[in-house]
Design a protein around this motif. Structure first.
Motif, short mmCIF file in Angstrom:
data_model
loop_
_atom_site.label_atom_id
_atom_site.label_comp_id
_atom_site.label_asym_id
_atom_site.label_seq_id
_atom_site.Cartn_x
_atom_site.Cartn_y
_atom_site.Cartn_z
N THR A 195 0.80 -1.23 0.00
CA THR A 195 0.00 0.00 0.00
C THR A 195 0.83 1.28 0.00
OG1 THR A 195 -0.16 0.16 2.43
CG2 THR A 195 -1.77 -1.24 1.31
N THR A 203 0.07 1.69 8.07
CA THR A 203 -0.31 0.28 8.04
C THR A 203 0.47 -0.60 9.03
OG1 THR A 203 1.14 0.02 6.10
CG2 THR A 203 -1.22 0.31 5.70
N ILE A 233 -7.21 -4.89 -0.26
CA ILE A 233 -6.06 -4.49 -1.06
C ILE A 233 -6.27 -4.87 -2.53
CG2 ILE A 233 -3.62 -5.01 -1.48
CD1 ILE A 233 -3.27 -5.16 1.56
#
Length: 532
Positions: free
Chosen positions: A123, A128, A463
């Motif tokens: 990402t 995260t 994702i």
């Protein structure tokens, strides 16, 4: 061919022609600092949790396995022998019975670090790694890492296996085979440490093979099919081989543990007359079954008769095989099919108890079989888990909630064409379903693997959906650019046509000029003739 078209459609739905590898973001200094700081904070929390659970939170099951690890009891296959063997090795290396709980907690932290690396690379978002560390520090996950249970070992092996598959998607196939090997080893341990984990293996293996060999298509399906069959066969052989090697090394006593499931079915699902009319059960067994049935009704018990009302092993000692296991099996085979509706009702009832209730969400100093070294630290964690989690957020510990999220995730996974996400979510659902015919209690530990697969599967579906949405947006942008180019070409064609028309007009003007010149010549010629 209809079958070929059907296969192509199925593969398309499951992610065919979609690359299993993800675009990797280049990490900047902010992302690296976020990883380092979040991992450090996670390690500090892990060290505190080791203190709060020292020497490990032990229940009746884990206390019996500790006795085997210390050599106080002979090895016994009522619980997985491999776990007692590993514990024995840790005690030999460290001299502490608390080494197992400490190893579990540190291993969970390492899995969170691996998940942090994947999320960062997939990402590029600096926050995260914090999500990855929080994943193991929620009230419904932090409560499990310090309890020495085979269920926790299964959960850790499952998380390790899944995180390795995730890392392959950003590390590439060269590094991927090594990561896949680690994933398979973790999966082998998961099956050896919990028998019904065998239902988890196929979807996880399938996800790993897809990551390494995909994308798949209906035209090139032979290679992945052959690899899948070979991998499943090799996996089964490895599980059987390792299990046999352990048996030869430690020579455990063998107990027909599954007999206790049959005892529950006979006592709680069959009516009294079904037991009485049996032709395969001896009068002694019938008498014992009916006496246990009456005692269970008095205690208002509806499962786990082995411990509550039937009696334990043949010698009266727990974790040993009951008397007449073959006769009990024959009685079950004879009468349960004749009372199938009652059996189905009973098993749906017990499974409903597992879905909608829970217990043993936290093992505190009062429940532990070994005195805790730091009870105050344990009480602090208990306040977080019980007072906040169990009291304020009880649905976090209920199977129905995670099953509902998993089913929603499966639908989203189909839409996002996330094959890996579908496999991870399906593994958790299959594991929960394996308890339909066997569930002995509503312990939270039985749904814990589903909790983990739901969160991990949901993350990878999100994702994949994000990557696919960006791909669609780029494709549409390219189409718009192509359309703009077509319009420019058409304008050029119109301009060229206009130029052609202008040239034709010039030609006509030139032609008119030529005719005027010819007329002048005739006038000049006429004038000359008159003069003569």
């Amino acid at each position: 061919m209809p079958f070929k078209r059907f296969t192509a459609r199925v593969l398309s739905s499951f992610g065919a022609n979609v690359s299993p590898l993800l675009p990797v973001r280049k990490l900047g200094s902010r992302e690296k600092w976020a990883f380092a700081l979040s991992s450090a904070v996670g390690l500090l929390v892990a060290l505190y949790l080791i203190r709060a659970t020292a020497p490990g939170l032990l229940t009746n099951d884990s206390s019996f396995q500790l006795a085997q690890a210390l050599g106080q009891e002979p090895f016994n296959d009522w619980h997985p022998v491999i776990m007692s063997v590993v514990w024995s090795g840790l005690i030999s290396m460290t001299g502490s019975i608390g080494s197992m709980a400490a190893a579990q907690i540190l291993f969970a932290w390492l899995c969170a670090c691996g998940l942090s690396v994947f999320l960062l690379r997939a990402t590029g978002r600096w926050w995260t790694p914090v999500v990855a560390q929080v994943f193991i520090l929620l009230p419904n996950t932090i409560n499990m890492w310090g309890i020495v249970w085979k269920d926790v070992h299964l959960a850790l092996a499952l998380v390790c296996s899944i995180v390795c598959l995730f890392l392959i998607r950003t590390a590439g196939r060269r590094m991927g085979w090594a990561l896949f090997g680690v994933s398979v080893l973790a999966l082998i341990y998961a099956v050896l440490v919990r028998k019904n984990a065998i239902v988890i293996a196929p979807p996880i293996l399938l996800a790993g093979i897809f990551v390494l060999t995909g994308p798949w298509s209906a035209q090139r399906l032979r290679r992945p099919v052959l690899i899948t069959v070979a991998a499943v066969c090799a996996f089964v052989i490895a599980v059987l081989g390792v299990g046999k090697a352990i048996d030869l090394a430690v020579d455990p006593s063998h107990n027909s543990q599954f007999t206790q499931v049959m005892i529950d079915d006979i006592i709680f699902a069959l009516p009294t007359e079904a037991v009485e009319r049996s032709e395969v059960a001896s009068p002694e067994l019938k008498e014992k079954m009916l006496a246990a049935k009456a005692e269970c009704e008095t205690k208002e018990a509806y499962w786990d008769a082995y411990w509550k009302c039937y009696g334990r092993g043949a010698s009266g000692k727990g974790f040993t095989s009951v008397a007449r296991p073959d006769e009990i099996t024959a009685l079950w085979m004879e009468q349960v099919p004749k009372e199938l509706p009652r059996y189905v009702d009973y098993r749906l009832f017990t499974f409903g108890k597992l879905l909608f209730t829970s217990k043993l969400e936290f093992v505190n100093h009062n429940k532990a079989f070994e005195p805790l070294e730091y009870p105050r630290a344990n009480q602090a964690v208990e306040s977080y888990v019980v007072d906040l989690g169990v009291t304020q957020l009880p649905w976090l510990f209920h199977g129905w909630f995670w099953l509902l999220l998993s089913l929603a995730g499966l639908v989203a996974g189909f839409r996002a064409r996330s094959f890996v996400g579908l496999c991870v979510l399906a593994a958790g659902v299959l594991y929960l379903a394996s308890f339909i015919p066997t569930v002995p209690a509503q312990d939270y530990r039985y749904i814990f693997p589903l909790v983990l697969t739901t969160m991990l599967g949901g993350a990878i579906v999100a994702i994949d959906a994000r990557v696919r949405a960006r791909g669609v947006a780029r494709s549409r942008g390219g189409d718009r650019l192509d359309g703009g180019g077509d319009r420019l070409d058409a304008a050029d064609d119109r301009l060229d046509g206009g130029g052609d028309r202008l040239d034709a007009a010039d030609d006509r003007v030139d032609g008119g000029g030529d005719r005027l010149d010819a007329a002048d010549d005739r006038v000049d010629g006429g004038g000359g003739f008159s003069a003569r």
